[in-house]
Write a protein that holds these residues in place. Structure first.
Motif, mmCIF file in Angstrom:
data_model
loop_
_atom_site.group_PDB
_atom_site.id
_atom_site.type_symbol
_atom_site.label_atom_id
_atom_site.label_comp_id
_atom_site.label_asym_id
_atom_site.label_seq_id
_atom_site.Cartn_x
_atom_site.Cartn_y
_atom_site.Cartn_z
ATOM 1 N N ALA A 1 -12.323 27.091 15.547
ATOM 2 C CA ALA A 1 -11.364 26.402 16.022
ATOM 3 C C ALA A 1 -10.785 25.400 15.032
ATOM 4 C CB ALA A 1 -11.751 25.568 17.204
ATOM 5 N N ALA A 2 -11.907 24.822 14.020
ATOM 6 C CA ALA A 2 -11.576 23.616 13.315
ATOM 7 C C ALA A 2 -10.650 24.205 12.240
ATOM 8 C CB ALA A 2 -12.822 22.729 12.790
ATOM 9 N N VAL A 3 -10.964 25.272 11.780
ATOM 10 C CA VAL A 3 -10.149 25.837 10.422
ATOM 11 C C VAL A 3 -8.801 26.235 10.891
ATOM 12 C CG1 VAL A 3 -11.089 28.418 10.626
ATOM 13 C CG2 VAL A 3 -10.538 27.204 8.316
ATOM 14 N N ILE A 4 -8.648 26.691 12.410
ATOM 15 C CA ILE A 4 -7.365 26.867 12.623
ATOM 16 C C ILE A 4 -6.603 25.814 12.855
ATOM 17 C CG2 ILE A 4 -5.945 28.074 14.471
ATOM 18 C CD1 ILE A 4 -7.090 30.148 12.887
ATOM 19 N N ASP A 5 -7.092 24.794 13.394
ATOM 20 C CA ASP A 5 -6.413 23.438 13.310
ATOM 21 C C ASP A 5 -6.159 22.845 12.138
ATOM 22 O OD1 ASP A 5 -6.969 23.381 16.260
ATOM 23 O OD2 ASP A 5 -8.529 22.052 16.272
ATOM 24 N N TRP A 6 -7.019 22.995 11.129
ATOM 25 C CA TRP A 6 -6.645 22.603 9.530
ATOM 26 C C TRP A 6 -5.433 23.407 9.247
ATOM 27 C CZ3 TRP A 6 -6.682 26.036 5.616
ATOM 28 C CH2 TRP A 6 -6.350 25.649 4.410
ATOM 29 N N ALA A 7 -5.245 24.568 9.479
ATOM 30 C CA ALA A 7 -4.122 25.749 8.679
ATOM 31 C C ALA A 7 -2.950 24.991 9.641
ATOM 32 C CB ALA A 7 -4.561 26.948 9.180
ATOM 33 N N ARG A 8 -2.853 24.900 11.082
ATOM 34 C CA ARG A 8 -1.645 24.519 11.699
ATOM 35 C C ARG A 8 -1.347 23.158 11.111
ATOM 36 N NH1 ARG A 8 -3.888 26.578 17.618
ATOM 37 N NH2 ARG A 8 -3.410 28.499 17.698
ATOM 38 N N ALA A 9 -2.294 22.082 10.933
ATOM 39 C CA ALA A 9 -1.908 20.909 10.718
ATOM 40 C C ALA A 9 -1.205 20.727 9.174
ATOM 41 C CB ALA A 9 -2.905 20.051 10.893
ATOM 42 N N THR A 10 -1.618 21.619 8.420
ATOM 43 C CA THR A 10 -1.379 21.535 6.891
ATOM 44 C C THR A 10 -0.552 22.383 6.188
ATOM 45 O OG1 THR A 10 -3.313 22.706 6.006
ATOM 46 C CG2 THR A 10 -3.714 20.459 6.325
ATOM 47 N N GLY A 11 -0.381 23.804 7.107
ATOM 48 C CA GLY A 11 0.486 24.876 6.557
ATOM 49 C C GLY A 11 -0.455 25.788 5.684
ATOM 50 N N GLY A 12 -1.700 25.425 5.707
ATOM 51 C CA GLY A 12 -2.629 26.133 4.773
ATOM 52 C C GLY A 12 -2.742 27.630 5.550
ATOM 53 N N LEU A 13 -3.611 28.325 4.908
ATOM 54 C CA LEU A 13 -3.791 29.887 4.992
ATOM 55 C C LEU A 13 -5.260 30.151 5.156
ATOM 56 C CD1 LEU A 13 -2.209 32.481 5.584
ATOM 57 C CD2 LEU A 13 -2.578 32.954 2.976
ATOM 58 N N VAL A 14 -5.715 30.903 6.096
ATOM 59 C CA VAL A 14 -7.332 31.117 6.040
ATOM 60 C C VAL A 14 -7.327 32.802 5.470
ATOM 61 C CG1 VAL A 14 -9.113 31.596 7.635
ATOM 62 C CG2 VAL A 14 -7.519 29.553 7.943
ATOM 63 N N ILE A 15 -8.003 33.156 4.507
ATOM 64 C CA ILE A 15 -8.270 34.434 4.139
ATOM 65 C C ILE A 15 -9.585 34.716 4.644
ATOM 66 C CG2 ILE A 15 -8.386 35.983 2.166
ATOM 67 C CD1 ILE A 15 -6.930 33.922 0.728
ATOM 68 N N GLU A 16 -9.436 35.645 5.690
ATOM 69 C CA GLU A 16 -10.959 36.228 6.186
ATOM 70 C C GLU A 16 -11.305 37.432 5.666
ATOM 71 O OE1 GLU A 16 -12.569 37.007 10.865
ATOM 72 O OE2 GLU A 16 -10.182 36.679 10.439
#
Length: 444
Positions: free
Chosen positions: A234-249
């Protein structure tokens, strides 16, 4: 006895090497336990072995090391022949479902339209992308559509395509594949390590990195083995939404879970913030070169454009055959058979270590095709040298550590139990036990 004498004389069994217990060796050789006990006793009397209560039977330590017979030396100096492959690299090649694959190739060729053998779509064959939409939703909780999937040649190829579209630093797990970091850095991007613990990457330190993207192995951290716990997902998704960042899974072996239900993909939490990449490298074979990128809407066209106007990576016949394998349920059946095989190997590994090297802790075994053997501080390199002398190919945990990680290094061995055939696996574990460091408590 002659074989043991020759192994010690030639240097293949080095001083201090612990030999298997009487019962184990007797079972392996199919002889009486008393026969082994008498042989050990005779070799102890001759000075080849030593025996001490609580420490087992070992090759005798000598003032000077034995000089190997030059006639038995390797053909090239510095290189030892690999007898047992425990590299954490691929599945058992002999387990490839040849009959099912052959049937799927025939079915695919018979059903393929003529246009399939013309210029390819850079996204890959639609038949495969549609089959993956259904399969990934059911097996991994991935939410997507066929036009958001781009077929690639495996994770490394997908990462290379993606990195060409990224700006700024990429956060990576402090332990991970060196060649993945190299791909990112060759693209002109820096990598910043995130510490890992038994619950995966430490997401709480991600905001301080100022990274624009983060590469994770959330289902089974590679190589240490932890699954990313729910609050960190949940925290990494919150980070991506807040910063516009991208998660590579990187879902490199999410289909192989043993002790608990499969952990779904992070992508399902927010398909517009996560790029999900999977492949057949662990589930079928790395030789197929079939992978898939599940992309946010804003990236799908850009990745397809970066790949090029012609499909020149994964062959059309292989794509169509895999689509058929998935659609008719043969892929699921293969995975069920493979899980049973690999779980049995994992259980055999832990049982052998519990009997012969109980001081070695095994971790990361809830899933996947490898385990980590935690070693006493300062013993990893010696264990690797001992492994080479036993003809073992395996990795040290230090190979995977990010050079900029501030965390204390861990000593360990990364053991792949997927590669050896069924017939060769027991002998590989015997050799592994001979390479492991002694229990420090036995030396007191």
């Amino acid at each position: 006895m002659d074989a043991l004498r020759e192994a010690i004389r030639s240097g293949r069994l080095v001083p201090g090497t612990r030999l298997p217990p009487y019962r184990t060796l007797a079972l392996d050789l199919g002889i009486a336990r008393n026969t082994v006990a008498e042989a050990y006793a005779e070799l102890v009397e001759e000075g080849w072995l030593t025996a001490r209560q609580g420490s087992g039977t070992r090759v005798a330590r000598r003032a000077e090391p034995l000089t190997p017979d030059p006639s038995r030396a390797p053909a090239r100096r510095g290189r030892l022949r690999v007898v047992h492959d425990l590299k954490p690299s691929s599945p058992d090649a002999s387990a490839f479902p040849r009959a099912d694959w052959t049937a799927s190739v025939r079915r695919a060729l018979a059903a393929a339209p003529n246009e399939a053998f013309g210029v390819g779509d850079p996204r890959g064959r639609r038949e495969l992308r549609e089959a993956l939409v259904e399969y990934l939703a059911r097996a991994r909780g991935v939410r997507t559509r066929a036009d958001r999937i781009v077929i690639c040649a495996g994770f490394a190829h997908g990462l290379e395509l993606l990195c060409g579209l990224l700006d700024g630093p990429v956060a990576v797990e402090a332990y991970g594949l060196p060649f993945h970091r190299a791909i990112i850095e060759r693209s002109g991007l820096s990598t910043i390590p995130l510490d890992v613990d038994p619950y995966g990457a430490r997401i709480d330190s991600l905001p301080a990195t100022n990274a624009n993207a983060v590469l994770l192995t959330p289902a089974h951290q590679y190589p240490t083995g932890g699954a990313l716990r729910p609050e960190r997902r949940a925290a990494v998704i919150d980070w991506a939404r807040a910063t516009g960042g991208l998660v590579i899974e990187d879902d490199y072996d999410g289909v192989f879970r043993y002790d608990r239900e499969p952990v779904g993909a992070v992508q399902g939490l927010d398909p517009e913030r996560v790029v999900y990449i999977g492949s057949t490298s662990k589930s079928l074979s790395p030789a197929l070169r079939i992978g898939w990128m599940v992309l946010p809407a804003r990236l799908a066209d850009r990745v397809a454009e970066a790949k090029g106007q012609r499909e020149l990576v994964t062959g059309v016949v292989d794509q169509l055959a895999f689509a058929d394998l998935v659609a008719r349920g043969a892929y699921d059946r293969h995975l069920r058979r493979a899980r049973k095989i690999y779980r049995g190997r994992r259980d055999q590994l832990t049982a052998v270590l519990a009997e012969r090297a109980s001081h070695i802790r095994v971790s990361g075994i809830a899933a996947g095709l490898h385990a980590v053997l935690d070693l006493p501080d300062g013993t990893e390199q010696a264990a690797l040298r001992a492994a080479r002398r036993q003809g073992l190919a395996l990795d040290g945990l230090s190979l995977y550590r990010h050079p900029d990680s501030a965390a204390k290094p861990r000593d360990g061995l990364v053991i792949g139990y997927g590669t050896p055939s069924e017939a060769a696996y027991s002998a590989a574990l015997d050799a592994l036990c001979l390479a492991l460091p002694d229990d420090p408590d036995d030396e007191r």
